[in-house]
Design an enzyme around this catalytic site. Structure first.
Site, PDB file in Angstrom:
ATOM      1  N   GLU A  54       1.381   5.601   7.535  1.00 37.56           N
ATOM      2  CA  GLU A  54       2.774   5.811   7.147  1.00 37.56           C
ATOM      3  C   GLU A  54       3.378   6.996   7.882  1.00 37.56           C
ATOM      4  OE1 GLU A  54       3.933   3.345   5.651  1.00 37.56           O
ATOM      5  OE2 GLU A  54       2.006   2.515   5.031  1.00 37.56           O
TER       6      GLU A  54
ATOM      7  N   ASN B 180       9.414   5.279   4.301  1.00 38.53           N
ATOM      8  CA  ASN B 180      10.791   5.756   4.239  1.00 38.53           C
ATOM      9  C   ASN B 180      10.934   7.139   4.874  1.00 38.53           C
ATOM     10  OD1 ASN B 180      11.210   3.568   2.165  1.00 38.53           O
ATOM     11  ND2 ASN B 180       9.895   4.944   1.012  1.00 38.53           N
TER      12      ASN B 180
ATOM     13  N   GLY C 290       0.815  -1.205   0.000  1.00 36.66           N
ATOM     14  CA  GLY C 290       0.000   0.000   0.000  1.00 36.66           C
ATOM     15  C   GLY C 290       0.844   1.248   0.000  1.00 36.66           C
TER      16      GLY C 290
END
Length: 889
Positions: free
Chosen positions: A309, A276, A272
């Site tokens: 994220e 990073n 998905g």
């Protein structure tokens, strides 16, 4: 068949690295037919491992590397000849002569032909990376493990016209032009990170910019990079990002730490999104959203994934996992965090319902299958196979149970201590639990069995009431079935949130024997194989509301009758348990229908289900999203999971009969609710907010029931909704019900119009594929095979594979499980083809075949034969080999 990579790695064998990398300097020269990567690694002996064995010198340095062409390597400025090092398919081995040293290397790689989408690869005309879990070793020789953390400086060089945007982790520090129309940019990341968090992007990208002021007053630049045609689909993701940043400050006290936060949307991506450091790379399906092209569910998914994220910046980046066995340390915790965020942004009850429905349908199936593993696995062959629902979703439930046991304040104290204690470190699940223990003065030793024991616990509950003593006793018996490698289990700590309802549906005060006072809802901690709790001062026998909010991921059994379930649906103060009562009632009714079908009897629907659903539809005071959820019958996959032997044909027949009966018996109230909500939709602009989501949810489930009849007025309304909606939620629902209807002319027209209108939008075409792949009308496999010839489909794109092949095998059970085994042969063919292109995606598509023991003998033989055919089909990747071999064991 490949055998050299089929090596099992065990948690018990973990060893700290012999060497550390303090600084990593990378230079990428990007070209169309190759890329050169220059790496300088400033290294030292790990002080935890000592200075070397007496008289034996330093151990060799073994660097990971795959599919790399080594052009040069130096040790402390001394260029090494081939005789000075050892090189094989997976490693470069050097012999350091000092405790501190520098390694320089140059390799050539080929991102333009990298179909596995690991390491550095091309998505269309864009260079991008995916390094988790072990993709960095396909970029350069390195200690590619999460417990080796380094400061990275990255320079990217490329042809300026085609790649005007050059990005990497951290903050931009320099840029310039080169001869021949090339340019370069240098990025520095001030925070140490493992190689799996490295990122690089180069392409012709447009950018949406905004900013965020942190709680300490710092200004952070926010940028979302997309290909030019998608620039108008980024605002929802940007709004979601800003909400996430504010929420993480308020809920967890976590502030962002760099000067810039970037997201890049990529069309070809195995997952998905990827967290990073400072440069999140997203599957385009998880960032692009606009009313005309993305459904309400897609908008909510974008919001949740952006949050997930972003939250990783602390729970994954600033504090990372020591080894891949600890994957749930970051993923389970972050899923829990993003679920809390989504609950606050939308309906908390509906969010919980959606999460539990998904968990029980899919993760419970994983727990009872051949790939069953604990939240912290003991071993693996290929780590990519352990990005599983157990690690993510069950891992989140484990964190949630800690919060339930400690309370909100205690959990926050624990998380604060965890982040403070381990900032900048690579740690373990035990470290997380230890922070919770130390912050609250509790012992969670027994609780940690949730991390080490696999399988779904079963919790059987019985009751006893002593009217003379006014004592009500609940007895809990817990067990957990054997799973691969774990034949016996020790008792878990199971937090059971509960209430007791009186005859009017009110919550009674819960006072255990020996207590002076009680509350109306509380949590019991079940820690023994059998354990009883007695409540006193109970004037009349109550009705228990058990496992409120689904306080533990267990299979609960209590002998509710259907009248009691109807009572809980109407009166329970816990919204989740009202839905749960409805699900249990529906399951009982559907299982009765399944039995009737298997015996060849006429199907008769229990009228109590119709009565319960009618009362829901007619009560306009209820949250419309809740009503929509409660109108949704348990799915075929969940009913299969509940069955000892899943009779797909009987399950399908029972569900379709029940749906038709509901549509017919409740036509009038469904039609009223549909028309009222559709009228509001006609005159209201699209808004991606909770109340609007709720209105459209009820409108669309009503339409799905109404279209089961042959009413021309309903058909006209459905066609009108398809033709005249301003949003994808209403249009796609209309398309789906037409695709599953007997109205051939209208179905064909809608499919053609949809494809023509959205032919240039890959994500919308994925939805077009999925609607047809999931259609339960006869001829499903033939439709899928024909759709594979469509110019918008390619096996090389993971989104396309999931949309067509995955939707057919995972959602269209009645067609996939055709008695002749054609669905199984088809899936095996695709997995064999995908194995050569993209092993990760191939392995993930195997799941429907791994459940072969769940079906009748004839289907078992057919499914097993296809697994055996895959096993001997040629050179298998370790990803596919592990899943197939464990499925056949």
């Amino acid at each position: 068949m490949r055998t050299e990579q089929a090596k099992t790695i065990y948690l018990k064998d973990y060893q700290a690295p012999d060497y550390l990398i303090d600084e990593t300097t990378l230079t990428f020269e990007l070209h169309e037919d190759h890329t050169l990567v220059h790496a300088q690694l400033v290294m030292r002996r790990n002080p935890e491992k000592g200075a070397g064995l007496p008289g034996a010198g330093l151990p060799p340095l073994v660097l990971d590397g795959q599919e790399l062409e080594l052009l040069a390597v130096s040790l402390d400025d001394r260029e090494l000849a081939p005789g000075d090092y050892q090189l094989d398919d997976s490693h470069l081995t050097l012999q350091p002569t000092a405790a501190q040293f520098t390694v320089d290397s140059t390799v050539r790689i080929h991102p333009e032909s990298n179909t596995a989408l690991e390491g550095l690869y091309k998505s269309g005309s864009m260079f991008c990376t995916q390094c988790e879990a072990e993709g960095f070793r396909k970029i350069t020789y390195y200690l590619d493990r999460p417990d080796v953390m380094s400061k990275f400086t990255t320079t990217v060089s490329a042809e300026q016209h085609h790649y005007p945007v050059l990005l990497s982790n951290g903050n931009p520090v320099a840029s310039g032009s080169e001869e021949g129309g090339r340019h370069w940019a240098t990025w520095e990341d001030p925070f140490k990170k493992p190689a799996y968090l490295f990122a690089l992007v180069a392409g012709d990208l447009w950018c949406v910019e905004d900013s965020f002021t942190t709680m300490s007053g710092r200004n952070v630049a926010l940028r979302i990079y997309v290909e030019p045609e998608n620039i108008d689909k980024c605002q929802h993701a940007m709004d979601s990002l800003k909400k996430s940043m504010r929420w993480d400050e308020e809920a967890y006290g976590r502030e962002y730490d760099l000067d810039i936060f970037m997201i890049v949307a990529v069309n070809d991506f195995n997952m998905g999104a990827m967290e990073n450091k400072g440069l999140n790379i997203f599957n385009s399906s998880a960032v692009l959203a606009r009313a005309e092209t993305a459904t309400d569910a897609a908008h909510q998914r974008v919001e949740a994934i952006v949050a997930h994220e972003y939250f990783h910046n602390w729970s994954g980046n600033r504090v990372t996992c020591r080894d891949w066995f600890q994957l749930s340390l970051k993923e389970g915790f972050t899923v829990f965090r993003d679920a809390g965020f989504s609950s606050d942004m939308n309906s908390a009850t509906v969010k919980r319902i959606e999460d539990v429905a998904f968990l029980r349908t899919h993760q419970f199936a994983e727990d009872s299958g051949p790939m069953a593993h604990s939240v912290r696995p003991d071993s693996f062959i290929e780590i990519s196979n352990f990005y599983t629902l157990t690690v993510y979703e069950k891992g989140s439930e484990v964190v949630g149970m800690i919060r339930t046991l400690l309370g909100a304040e205690g959990f926050r104290k624990g998380s604060d201590l965890y982040f403070e204690r381990h900032d900048g470190q690579a740690v373990t699940c035990d470290d997380f639990v230890k922070a919770m223990e130390d912050a609250n003065g509790v012992d969670l030793t027994q609780f940690k069995r949730w991390y080490s024991q696999s399988g779904t616990p079963r919790l059987e509950v019985s009751e006893a009431y002593d009217a003379a003593a006014q004592r009500y006793t609940l007895t809990f018996r817990q067990s957990c079935p054997p799973t691969p490698g774990q034949p016996t289990k020790e008792p878990f700590v199971i937090p059971v949130a509960l209430g007791l309802l009186d005859a009017q549906g009110n919550d009674l005060p819960l006072r255990l024997d020996g207590e002076a006072a009680g509350a109306s809802s509380r949590v019991l901690s079940v820690t023994e194989a059998e354990q009883s709790f007695s409540f006193v001062g109970v004037a009349a026998k109550p009705l228990p509301s058990l496992l409120r909010g689904f306080s533990a991921p267990v299979k609960l059994s209590f002998p509710y009758d259907r009248d009691q379930l109807m009572f809980l649906m109407q009166h329970d103060s816990d919204g989740f348990n009202r839905w749960e009562a409805g699900q249990q009632l529906s399951v009982q009714v559907l299982q009765e229908l399944i039995g009737q079908h298997q015996r060849g009897e006429a199907l008769v629907l229990d009228p109590r289900l119709l009565h319960a659903l009618r009362s829901l539809i007619e009560d306009e005071s209820l949250d419309q999203a809740m009503v929509a959820e409660m109108l949704s019958l348990p799915g075929a996959a969940y009913l299969s999971e509940l069955s000892e032997v899943a009779d797909i044909d009987a399950i399908h027949a029972a569900r379709e009969f029940a749906r038709a009966q509901i549509g017919e018996a409740l036509f009038a109230p469904l039609w009223r609710r549909y028309q009222a909500n559709r009228e509001v939709s006609r005159h209201s602009p699209y808004v991606a907010e909770e109340s609007h989501f709720a209105r459209r949810a009820l409108q669309n489930i009503a339409l799905s029931y109404l279209m089961l009849g042959n009413d021309p007025e309903v058909l006209a309304a459905c066609v009108d909704q398809f033709d005249n909606s301003d949003n994808m939620t209403e249009r796609l629902t209309a398309l789906a019900v037409l695709v599953n209807s007997p109205f051939e002319a209208e179905r064909g027209r809608a499919l053609q119009m949809f494809a023509e209108h959205f032919k240039d939008n890959p994500l919308v075409m994925d939805q077009w594929f999925s609607v047809q792949a999931a259609s339960y009308l006869p001829g499903g496999l033939e439709r899928v095979k024909e759709l594979m010839k469509h110019p918008a489909f390619t096996l090389k794109n993971p989104n396309k594979v999931r949309a067509l092949i995955g939707a057919f095998a995972g959602q269209n059970l009645v067609n996939f499980h055709a008695v002749d085994g054609s669905g199984y042969r088809f899936l095996a063919d695709q997995i064999i083809a995908l194995n050569a292109l993209n092993p990760q995606i191939a392995a993930r598509q195997l799941s429907p075949l791994t459940r072969w023991r769940k079906y009748d003998a004839a289907r078992q033989a057919l499914m097993k034969a296809e697994l055996e055919r895959i096993l001997v089909s040629g050179e298998l990747s370790s990803d596919v080999y592990e899943v197939v071999s464990k499925s056949l064991a």
